[in-house]
Design an enzyme around this catalytic site. Sequence first.
Site, PDB file in Angstrom:
ATOM      1  N   ALA A  86       0.806  -1.227   0.000  1.00 55.26           N
ATOM      2  CA  ALA A  86       0.000   0.000   0.000  1.00 55.26           C
ATOM      3  C   ALA A  86       0.834   1.271   0.000  1.00 55.26           C
ATOM      4  O   ALA A  86       0.693   2.125  -0.890  1.00 55.26           O
ATOM      5  CB  ALA A  86      -0.944  -0.017   1.210  1.00 55.26           C
ATOM      6  N   ALA A  87       1.699   1.436   0.988  1.00 54.22           N
ATOM      7  CA  ALA A  87       2.439   2.689   1.109  1.00 54.22           C
ATOM      8  C   ALA A  87       3.452   2.862  -0.019  1.00 54.22           C
ATOM      9  O   ALA A  87       3.524   3.921  -0.649  1.00 54.22           O
ATOM     10  CB  ALA A  87       3.143   2.749   2.465  1.00 54.22           C
ATOM     11  N   TYR A 117     -31.828  10.909   7.893  1.00 54.84           N
ATOM     12  CA  TYR A 117     -32.874  10.074   8.478  1.00 54.84           C
ATOM     13  C   TYR A 117     -33.845   9.614   7.409  1.00 54.84           C
ATOM     14  O   TYR A 117     -34.332  10.403   6.592  1.00 54.84           O
ATOM     15  CB  TYR A 117     -33.665  10.831   9.553  1.00 54.84           C
ATOM     16  CG  TYR A 117     -35.013  10.185   9.842  1.00 54.84           C
ATOM     17  CD1 TYR A 117     -35.075   8.907  10.420  1.00 54.84           C
ATOM     18  CD2 TYR A 117     -36.204  10.803   9.478  1.00 54.84           C
ATOM     19  CE1 TYR A 117     -36.294   8.289  10.644  1.00 54.84           C
ATOM     20  CE2 TYR A 117     -37.437  10.195   9.704  1.00 54.84           C
ATOM     21  CZ  TYR A 117     -37.483   8.936  10.279  1.00 54.84           C
ATOM     22  OH  TYR A 117     -38.674   8.315  10.494  1.00 54.84           O
ATOM     23  N   CYS A 158      -5.925  -6.431   4.200  1.00 59.05           N
ATOM     24  CA  CYS A 158      -7.116  -6.492   5.058  1.00 59.05           C
ATOM     25  C   CYS A 158      -8.158  -7.471   4.508  1.00 59.05           C
ATOM     26  O   CYS A 158      -9.057  -7.901   5.239  1.00 59.05           O
ATOM     27  CB  CYS A 158      -7.745  -5.109   5.185  1.00 59.05           C
ATOM     28  SG  CYS A 158      -6.659  -3.898   5.971  1.00 59.05           S
TER      29      CYS A 158
END
Length: 451
Positions: A12-13, A425, A46
């Site tokens: 990733a990095a 809502y 992940c």
Amino acid sequence: MTERLVVIGGDAAGMSAASQARKRRASSDLSIVAFERGQHVSYSACGIPYLVAGDVTDPDHLVARHPAQFVALDIDVRLSSEVVGISDGFVTVRSPDGEYREPFDQLVIATGGVPARPNVPGALSVGIHGVQTLEDGIRLLGYLDRHAPKRAVVVGGGYIGLEMAEAMIRHGLDVTLVDAADQPMRTLDPDMAGLIADALRREGVTLRLGERLEGFASHAGRVTAVHTTGGEIPADIVILGLGTRPNSDLAKAAGIAIGETGGIRTDRRMRTSRDGVWAAGDCVETFHLVSQRPVAIALGTHANKQGRAVGINIGGGYATFPGVVGTAVSKLCDTEVARTGLSTAEAEAAGFRPYSVVTESTTRAGYFPGARKIKTKIIAERTTGRLLGAQIVGEEGAAKRIDALAVALWHGMTVEEMTSLDLSYAPPFAPVWDPVLIAARKAAEALGSFS
């Protein structure tokens, strides 16, 4: 003259840094080579538990970009190539073809984290698996297919432990989870962690809490049992989820400053103590915006943002990574868990005088089909009502509500200010008073009792 950028670490990095630098500088101005000791680059670590569980059906689906795609960007990706040393203007690389030196003008260290491996008897037995890399996940799936184990022991009750317990349940195994702490999910307050323990038991997981790992038994080199301070647990397969530490050894050996957490120390632009050397991802130390203390938190979200900042800066732009508030989510089957900011113990350790409230609600209007339970905990400062942290445990639709609390935390809001947040809502999505607003209102009411 063409400048040369070397990137150590292809996930990733590192690849975010390489990609962002390439967007801003042509190959005639900046040549880029990235070294990755494994066989895959730019993948979602992940997602590995969900690959093992069967939600993701092909390891390739976890790969965001393949090496050929980086070649098209004029980024030279070299797999099975481990950087073993850093000196002035050169890295030493160990590859299948031997060891050699590669020159650099600028260097990005994105070496990730080192998984904790127990130093106990039998720890090298076949059938004991970590799940840090995509190769780890593929090997674990292969072991499950070849050996059809019946009994799994998961060592460690954090995010990976929780997710891998679910994966083993999905494979139909009898699952035992062992943790030296007296609760799973140590980053939660005990009352919220108790809800996770209850969820594990509901799913048929045997919990062995407060038991330290002492070793592994094996037969013909293959694990057969786990030994803890509470006794022996039969096991056909063991999953380690003991956490990680920053993989900063390479940087430390090169004389680059390391912080108190063991991560590489950087400034807000992700520059290290050595000119021309940058660092990003799980190997670095970062800054917690609530506790105002250095932390080392291994998350892909941080790694991508930090790598992006590095690439922009190398590319001639200006970018910073200001810090973190420690937001994370996970799940065990139907139970979702989330947290942000500080736990009560962490707030006290940081010098705050915290108080907390816990509220119960539903993820949708109570009368609407599919409404599920959600419990929300808010931790705030006793003198000002400033939000310090929050935790959520509930069913479908619960965990992502932590994002609203993370934004409030990022901006230093008080619980009183939060009661006026204009949250959406409609009955299929929330009750008229969203669980976040209910918790904020109760926290604001409780604050008045301290004056």
